[in-house]
Design an enzyme around this catalytic site. Structure first.
Site, PDB file in Angstrom:
ATOM      1  N   ASN A  55       2.272 -11.873  -1.678  1.00 15.27           N
ATOM      2  CA  ASN A  55       2.010 -10.862  -2.703  1.00 15.27           C
ATOM      3  C   ASN A  55       2.328 -11.396  -4.087  1.00 15.27           C
ATOM      4  OD1 ASN A  55       1.336  -9.278  -0.585  1.00 15.27           O
ATOM      5  ND2 ASN A  55       3.221  -8.065  -0.593  1.00 15.27           N
ATOM      6  N   ILE A  56       1.630 -10.823  -5.045  1.00 15.92           N
ATOM      7  CA  ILE A  56       1.763 -11.268  -6.433  1.00 15.92           C
ATOM      8  C   ILE A  56       2.301 -10.120  -7.278  1.00 15.92           C
ATOM      9  CG2 ILE A  56      -0.062 -12.997  -6.280  1.00 15.92           C
ATOM     10  CD1 ILE A  56      -1.898 -10.706  -7.523  1.00 15.92           C
ATOM     11  N   ASP A  57       2.919  -9.136  -6.597  1.00 17.75           N
ATOM     12  CA  ASP A  57       3.317  -7.920  -7.314  1.00 17.75           C
ATOM     13  C   ASP A  57       4.787  -7.910  -7.735  1.00 17.75           C
ATOM     14  OD1 ASP A  57       4.605  -7.350  -4.878  1.00 17.75           O
ATOM     15  OD2 ASP A  57       2.948  -6.082  -4.187  1.00 17.75           O
TER      16      ASP A  57
ATOM     17  N   CYS B  47      -2.601 -21.191 -20.650  1.00 15.05           N
ATOM     18  CA  CYS B  47      -3.914 -21.442 -21.260  1.00 15.05           C
ATOM     19  C   CYS B  47      -4.654 -22.486 -20.416  1.00 15.05           C
ATOM     20  CB  CYS B  47      -3.705 -21.955 -22.683  1.00 15.05           C
ATOM     21  SG  CYS B  47      -5.221 -22.633 -23.398  1.00 15.05           S
TER      22      CYS B  47
ATOM     23  N   PRO C   3      -3.531  -1.159  -3.748  1.00 13.08           N
ATOM     24  CA  PRO C   3      -4.481  -1.407  -2.652  1.00 13.08           C
ATOM     25  C   PRO C   3      -4.306  -2.802  -2.048  1.00 13.08           C
ATOM     26  CG  PRO C   3      -5.614  -1.528  -4.783  1.00 13.08           C
ATOM     27  CD  PRO C   3      -4.216  -1.061  -5.061  1.00 13.08           C
ATOM     28  N   ASP C   4      -4.621  -2.953  -0.741  1.00 19.03           N
ATOM     29  CA  ASP C   4      -4.608  -4.299  -0.149  1.00 19.03           C
ATOM     30  C   ASP C   4      -5.985  -4.936  -0.343  1.00 19.03           C
ATOM     31  OD1 ASP C   4      -6.135  -3.035   1.752  1.00 19.03           O
ATOM     32  OD2 ASP C   4      -4.714  -3.235   3.386  1.00 19.03           O
ATOM     33  N   PHE C   5      -6.228  -6.044   0.346  1.00 19.64           N
ATOM     34  CA  PHE C   5      -7.498  -6.766   0.168  1.00 19.64           C
ATOM     35  C   PHE C   5      -8.496  -6.430   1.262  1.00 19.64           C
ATOM     36  CE2 PHE C   5      -4.190  -9.184  -1.923  1.00 19.64           C
ATOM     37  CZ  PHE C   5      -4.753  -9.384  -3.170  1.00 19.64           C
ATOM     38  N   ARG C   6      -8.022  -6.491   2.536  1.00 20.04           N
ATOM     39  CA  ARG C   6      -8.951  -6.380   3.661  1.00 20.04           C
ATOM     40  C   ARG C   6      -8.765  -5.120   4.501  1.00 20.04           C
ATOM     41  NH1 ARG C   6      -7.075 -11.134   2.718  1.00 20.04           N
ATOM     42  NH2 ARG C   6      -8.540 -12.709   1.967  1.00 20.04           N
TER      43      ARG C   6
ATOM     44  N   THR D 126       0.857  -1.197   0.000  1.00 22.04           N
ATOM     45  CA  THR D 126       0.000   0.000   0.000  1.00 22.04           C
ATOM     46  C   THR D 126       0.891   1.244   0.000  1.00 22.04           C
ATOM     47  OG1 THR D 126      -0.221   0.074   2.417  1.00 22.04           O
ATOM     48  CG2 THR D 126      -1.924  -1.118   1.213  1.00 22.04           C
TER      49      THR D 126
ATOM     50  N   CYS E 220      -4.951 -25.861 -23.099  1.00 21.68           N
ATOM     51  CA  CYS E 220      -3.813 -26.631 -23.623  1.00 21.68           C
ATOM     52  C   CYS E 220      -2.519 -26.383 -22.854  1.00 21.68           C
ATOM     53  CB  CYS E 220      -3.602 -26.349 -25.109  1.00 21.68           C
ATOM     54  SG  CYS E 220      -2.870 -24.735 -25.448  1.00 21.68           S
TER      55      CYS E 220
ATOM     56  N   LEU F 105       4.160   0.373   9.404  1.00 22.06           N
ATOM     57  CA  LEU F 105       5.161  -0.238   8.531  1.00 22.06           C
ATOM     58  C   LEU F 105       6.229   0.747   8.071  1.00 22.06           C
ATOM     59  CD1 LEU F 105       2.856  -2.527   6.389  1.00 22.06           C
ATOM     60  CD2 LEU F 105       4.849  -3.307   7.676  1.00 22.06           C
TER      61      LEU F 105
ATOM     62  N   THR G 262       0.225  -8.099   6.762  1.00 21.99           N
ATOM     63  CA  THR G 262      -0.716  -9.175   6.417  1.00 21.99           C
ATOM     64  C   THR G 262      -1.754  -9.326   7.521  1.00 21.99           C
ATOM     65  OG1 THR G 262      -0.976 -11.572   6.097  1.00 21.99           O
ATOM     66  CG2 THR G 262       1.057 -10.869   7.196  1.00 21.99           C
TER      67      THR G 262
ATOM     68  N   HIS H 299       1.620 -17.539  -3.058  1.00 21.92           N
ATOM     69  CA  HIS H 299       0.377 -17.426  -3.843  1.00 21.92           C
ATOM     70  C   HIS H 299       0.653 -17.240  -5.334  1.00 21.92           C
ATOM     71  CE1 HIS H 299      -2.087 -16.262  -0.008  1.00 21.92           C
ATOM     72  NE2 HIS H 299      -1.851 -17.538  -0.112  1.00 21.92           N
TER      73      HIS H 299
HETATM   74  P1  OAD Z   1      -4.906  -8.219   3.613  1.00 26.81           P
HETATM   75  O1  OAD Z   1      -5.514  -7.143   2.782  1.00 26.81           O
HETATM   76  O2  OAD Z   1      -5.799  -9.282   4.139  1.00 26.81           O
HETATM   77  O3  OAD Z   1      -4.154  -7.583   4.847  1.00 26.81           O
HETATM   78  C1  OAD Z   1      -3.320  -6.452   4.689  1.00 26.81           C
HETATM   79  C2  OAD Z   1      -3.093  -5.859   6.053  1.00 26.81           C
HETATM   80  O4  OAD Z   1      -2.147  -4.795   5.905  1.00 26.81           O
HETATM   81  C3  OAD Z   1      -4.353  -5.236   6.670  1.00 26.81           C
HETATM   82  O5  OAD Z   1      -4.608  -5.855   7.927  1.00 26.81           O
HETATM   83  C4  OAD Z   1      -4.015  -3.746   6.828  1.00 26.81           C
HETATM   84  O6  OAD Z   1      -4.452  -3.221   8.072  1.00 26.81           O
HETATM   85  C5  OAD Z   1      -2.503  -3.757   6.777  1.00 26.81           C
HETATM   86  N1  OAD Z   1      -1.925  -2.520   6.205  1.00 26.81           N
HETATM   87  C6  OAD Z   1      -2.200  -1.950   5.015  1.00 26.81           C
HETATM   88  N2  OAD Z   1      -1.445  -0.864   4.802  1.00 26.81           N
HETATM   89  C7  OAD Z   1      -0.662  -0.717   5.912  1.00 26.81           C
HETATM   90  C8  OAD Z   1       0.340   0.224   6.325  1.00 26.81           C
HETATM   91  N3  OAD Z   1       0.711   1.226   5.532  1.00 26.81           N
HETATM   92  N4  OAD Z   1       0.905   0.048   7.555  1.00 26.81           N
HETATM   93  C9  OAD Z   1       0.553  -0.977   8.353  1.00 26.81           C
HETATM   94  N5  OAD Z   1      -0.369  -1.902   8.005  1.00 26.81           N
HETATM   95  C10 OAD Z   1      -0.972  -1.776   6.811  1.00 26.81           C
HETATM   96  O7  OAD Z   1      -3.693  -8.845   2.746  1.00 26.81           O
HETATM   97  P2  OAD Z   1      -2.980 -10.264   2.900  1.00 26.81           P
HETATM   98  O8  OAD Z   1      -2.883 -10.672   4.317  1.00 26.81           O
HETATM   99  O9  OAD Z   1      -1.761 -10.190   2.083  1.00 26.81           O
HETATM  100  O10 OAD Z   1      -4.579 -13.883  -2.180  1.00 26.81           O
HETATM  101  O11 OAD Z   1      -4.041 -11.194   2.161  1.00 26.81           O
HETATM  102  C11 OAD Z   1      -3.779 -12.557   1.990  1.00 26.81           C
HETATM  103  C12 OAD Z   1      -4.289 -13.059   0.660  1.00 26.81           C
HETATM  104  O12 OAD Z   1      -5.679 -12.730   0.503  1.00 26.81           O
HETATM  105  C13 OAD Z   1      -3.643 -12.408  -0.537  1.00 26.81           C
HETATM  106  O13 OAD Z   1      -2.424 -13.015  -0.871  1.00 26.81           O
HETATM  107  C14 OAD Z   1      -4.659 -12.558  -1.633  1.00 26.81           C
HETATM  108  C15 OAD Z   1      -5.938 -12.383  -0.866  1.00 26.81           C
HETATM  109  O14 OAD Z   1      -6.996 -13.148  -1.303  1.00 26.81           O
HETATM  110  C16 OAD Z   1      -4.378 -13.998  -3.517  1.00 26.81           C
HETATM  111  O15 OAD Z   1      -4.256 -13.066  -4.263  1.00 26.81           O
HETATM  112  C17 OAD Z   1      -4.295 -15.387  -4.023  1.00 26.81           C
HETATM  113 ZN    ZN Z   2      -4.576 -23.221 -25.549  1.00 28.51          ZN
END
Ligand code: OAD
Ligand code: ZN
Length: 246
Positions: A98-100, A123, A29-32, A24, A126, A233, A191, A115
């Site tokens: 992360n996938i970045d 594909c 953007p993050d996920f949650r 971030t 195939c 962070l 995370t 991940h």
């Molecule tokens: P989440 O989005 O679940 O968690 C990210 C955490 O980072 C949150 O709890 C935020 O509070 C925290 N955060 C964001 N910015 C911050 C900052 N500047 N300082 C401190 N904390 C901060 O992300 P992941 O735990 O990585 O799967 O999610 C796990 C998996 O869920 C991902 O790998 C993805 C998703 O589905 C796939 O893409 C396959």
């Molecule tokens: Zn193909």
């Protein structure tokens, strides 16, 4: 951060488990988190393998910016701090959800992508491979719902990102487990520690007698097992970047 920094100075083997929160700080953007991807309606369909096979445009529409905008993104302070920790000794490796691809861009040498990553696409029918750059070129100038397809059989290209409903990449996860088991200090960074099995990695460190430190803005289910959780962070990165070789 004193306690964490002291522990890093003493540790002979430190491991890091990173999540979307560290990126971030690079504008991804993050996920949650409060502004996360999963705040959008139906976002849980974006990384779901059954939905992908039903309608791959859900993924391509949802990830056009998040994934295919990555070619213009650069590593942030936490990526740089972990590269620095490796350079001064002590960092054994990184397990990332992360996938970045930003740890690699920062120059870290041991990165296990539990991940997967979009570096290659395959594909769905195939198995023919396409690189990230090739897929970016196919998407260039097309509308949001455009699906890049295999030139041989016409099925959709899927990134080698682990979708819900798919198994984790075996070697990467086995290496991440080994890293966690032998770590004296495990850093869980940006995370939510809610997606398993990746979220179980810090437990392996604890079971092996190592210490867990968490740096994450929001509380996590593992906070009570950690020596401490710090919220900031950017502050973590600054403290690590000021560490000098022992
Ligand atoms: P989440 O989005 O679940 O968690 C990210 C955490 O980072 C949150 O709890 C935020 O509070 C925290 N955060 C964001 N910015 C911050 C900052 N500047 N300082 C401190 N904390 C901060 O992300 P992941 O735990 O990585 O799967 O999610 C796990 C998996 O869920 C991902 O790998 C993805 C998703 O589905 C796939 O893409 C396959
Ligand atoms: Zn193909």
């Amino acid at each position: 951060m004193k306690q964490l920094i002291e522990a890093l100075k003493k540790s002979r083997r430190t491991a890091a488990l990173t999540g979307a929160g560290i990126s971030t700080l690079c504008g991804i953007p993050d996920f949650r988190g409060p502004q996360g991807l999963y705040a959008q309606p139906d976002a849980e369909r974006i990384f779901d393998i059954d939905w992908f096979d039903r309608d791959p445009s859900i993924y391509y529409r949802g990830c056009r910016e998040l994934v295919y905008g990555l070619k213009d993104r650069s590593p942030g302070p936490v990526h740089k701090a972990l590269k620095h920790l490796e350079d001064i000794g002590g960092l054994d490796g990184i397990a990332t959800q992360n996938i970045d691809m930003l740890h690699q861009k920062a120059g870290s040498s041991t990165v296990w992508e539990v991940h997967g990553s979009p570096l290659l696409h395959h594909c769905r029918n195939c198995g023919r491979a396409a690189t990230f750059d090739e897929v970016c070129a196919m998407l260039d100038g097309k509308e949001a719902a455009f699906v890049p397809r295999c030139p041989v059989c016409g099925a959709a290209f899927k990134p080698d990102i682990t979708f819900f409903g798919e198994a984790l990449p075996e070697k990467a996860f086995a290496e991440a487990q080994a890293l966690a088991i032998r770590a004296e200090v495990m850093l869980a960074l940006g995370t939510s520690l809610t997606v398993f099995p990746a979220a179980g990695l810090p437990r392996l460190t604890l079971q092996g007698g190592g210490k867990l430190f968490i740096v994450n803005a929001q509380p996590t289910p593992l906070d009570r097992f950690a020596v401490r959780r710090y919220p900031d962070l950017a502050e973590f990165a600054e403290a690590v970047l000021s560490l000098r070789q022992a």
